[in-house]
Design an enzyme around this catalytic site. Structure first.
Site, PDB file in Angstrom:
ATOM      1  N   ARG A 121       0.841  -1.187   0.000  1.00  0.00           N
ATOM      2  CA  ARG A 121       0.000   0.000   0.000  1.00  0.00           C
ATOM      3  C   ARG A 121       0.876   1.237   0.000  1.00  0.00           C
ATOM      4  O   ARG A 121       1.950   1.272   0.599  1.00  0.00           O
ATOM      5  CB  ARG A 121      -0.917   0.036   1.240  1.00  0.00           C
ATOM      6  CG  ARG A 121      -2.190  -0.798   1.133  1.00  0.00           C
ATOM      7  CD  ARG A 121      -3.179  -0.197   0.156  1.00  0.00           C
ATOM      8  NE  ARG A 121      -4.452  -0.877   0.163  1.00  0.00           N
ATOM      9  CZ  ARG A 121      -4.758  -1.901  -0.620  1.00  0.00           C
ATOM     10  NH1 ARG A 121      -3.863  -2.366  -1.479  1.00  0.00           N
ATOM     11  NH2 ARG A 121      -5.945  -2.461  -0.567  1.00  0.00           N
TER      12      ARG A 121
ATOM     13  N   GLU B 247      -1.826   8.159  -4.437  1.00  0.00           N
ATOM     14  CA  GLU B 247      -2.052   7.701  -5.807  1.00  0.00           C
ATOM     15  C   GLU B 247      -3.491   8.000  -6.238  1.00  0.00           C
ATOM     16  O   GLU B 247      -4.398   8.007  -5.407  1.00  0.00           O
ATOM     17  CB  GLU B 247      -1.745   6.201  -5.934  1.00  0.00           C
ATOM     18  CG  GLU B 247      -2.572   5.283  -5.059  1.00  0.00           C
ATOM     19  CD  GLU B 247      -2.123   3.822  -5.177  1.00  0.00           C
ATOM     20  OE1 GLU B 247      -3.009   2.999  -5.477  1.00  0.00           O
ATOM     21  OE2 GLU B 247      -0.933   3.513  -4.965  1.00  0.00           O
TER      22      GLU B 247
ATOM     23  N   HIS C 186      -0.331   0.224  -9.646  1.00  0.00           N
ATOM     24  CA  HIS C 186      -1.156  -0.543  -8.708  1.00  0.00           C
ATOM     25  C   HIS C 186      -1.871  -1.702  -9.427  1.00  0.00           C
ATOM     26  O   HIS C 186      -3.101  -1.804  -9.425  1.00  0.00           O
ATOM     27  CB  HIS C 186      -2.175   0.363  -8.020  1.00  0.00           C
ATOM     28  CG  HIS C 186      -2.615  -0.177  -6.682  1.00  0.00           C
ATOM     29  ND1 HIS C 186      -2.908   0.625  -5.609  1.00  0.00           N
ATOM     30  CD2 HIS C 186      -2.791  -1.455  -6.242  1.00  0.00           C
ATOM     31  CE1 HIS C 186      -3.265  -0.123  -4.573  1.00  0.00           C
ATOM     32  NE2 HIS C 186      -3.203  -1.395  -4.946  1.00  0.00           N
TER      33      HIS C 186
END
Length: 321
Positions: A238, A267, A285
């Site tokens: 994360r 993000e 991601h």
């Protein structure tokens, strides 16, 4: 009358079909990210929501949605959901553990190998027409085999990553809130280490902890300074676990050799400092992004949602009602 639910982002047709057998479904198949205000408006008359990690389910939202009984996240992590606020309102919160472990571990290894062998840098070198022939010291990388792998966070995904390391004949050390049972350590060929030992000894430091206030900037300037100048940092867990500004500085200064990143602070607003660096491999991601895995995640969330809406206990309950 079927319970009314909202699916906040585009999902697979087979998942929509499953949900439609049990529930009155409103789905955002246009996949346009909803603002907090739009999300609150669309959830005001809903009994449940199937949401993504990009959706913030906070106290303001749940207090404005009196019918809401279930928040089913299409992710393992749920730091986008205020679990305490949901629990106080009797709202079930669920996640999707287990189904993405192997795929996420694959991506971690892809980052490790690509970073160690400078693959994205090499591809850019070739694509830009800079390759004029072979020479001995061309784009020298580092070996993964026989290196020391340090894993911070030895949960399900961390253990899958460790299991793969045996094929590269790596030494595996790990740091966790508590050591694993000896039998598990033996199966994984892994040894518990303090945080300081792991940072100072590992050739590859892999982060696999959930994000929380306790893990915010777990890796900052101080921790990076403890790593070898030849070490590589991998984060596919994360954003926020790493202090991105400190990492950019460490990569510029040569405090560590390189990094492979699938997640970032704030993000998708990537710190532009990363883009100027050659010694970092960047991915948007995509840790769990295969069709099989993302379908399994969505179907797991759907089953959780149907369970709550039909009065059953969902398989992946995060809180207690």
């Amino acid at each position: 009358m079927k319970p009314k639910i909202l699916v906040t982002r585009e999902i697979f047709d087979e998942v929509l079909d499953f949900l439609g057998q049990h529930l009155d479904v409103e789905s955002n198949q246009a996949d346009i990210a909803l603002t907090p205000e739009q999300l609150r408006e669309r959830l005001a008359d809903k009994d449940g929501v199937m949401c993504a990690l990009t959706d913030r389910i906070d106290a303001v939202l749940v207090n404005g949605c009196p019918r809401l009984k279930a928040v089913c996240n299409v992710a393992v992590g749920y730091n986008n959901v205020d679990v305490a606020a949901c629990t106080s309102r009797g709202i079930a919160v669920t996640n999707t553990p287990g189904v993405l472990d192997e795929t996420t571990a694959d991506l971690v290894w892809a980052l490790m190998l690509a970073t160690a062998r400078r693959l994205t840098e090499a591809e850019a070198y070739l694509r830009h027409g800079e390759w004029t022939g072979w020479y001995l010291k061309q784009l020298l990388g580092v070996d993964v085999h026989h290196a020391t792998l340090g894993i911070i966070g030895m949960g399900r995904i961390g253990q899958v990553i460790a299991r793969r390391a045996s094929g590269f004949e790596m030494e595996v050390i790990y740091h966790n809130r508590s050591p694993l049972p000896a039998q598990t350590e033996g199966r994984l060929r892994a040894r518990y280490a303090s945080m300081d030992e792991l940072l100072s000894r590992a050739d590859f430091v892999v982060l696999q902890v959930p994000y929380s206030p306790a893990t915010h900037h777990l890796i900052g300037a101080c921790e990076l300074a403890k790593m070898k100048p030849s070490a590589i940092l991998i984060n596919a867990a994360r954003g926020g676990i790493v202090d991105d500004a400190a990492l950019i500085d460490a990569l510029k200064r040569g405090t560590i050799a390189a990094a492979g990143l699938d997640v970032f602070e704030n993000e998708p607003k990537l710190d532009p400092g990363f883009l100027a660096l050659k010694n970092v491999v960047l991915a948007p991601h995509i840790g769990s992004s295969t069709r099989v895995t993302r379908l399994a995640m969505a179907m797991t969330a759907a089953r959780n949602l149907v369970a709550v809406m039909t009065g059953a206990v969902p398989p992946n309950l995060v809180n207690s009602k």
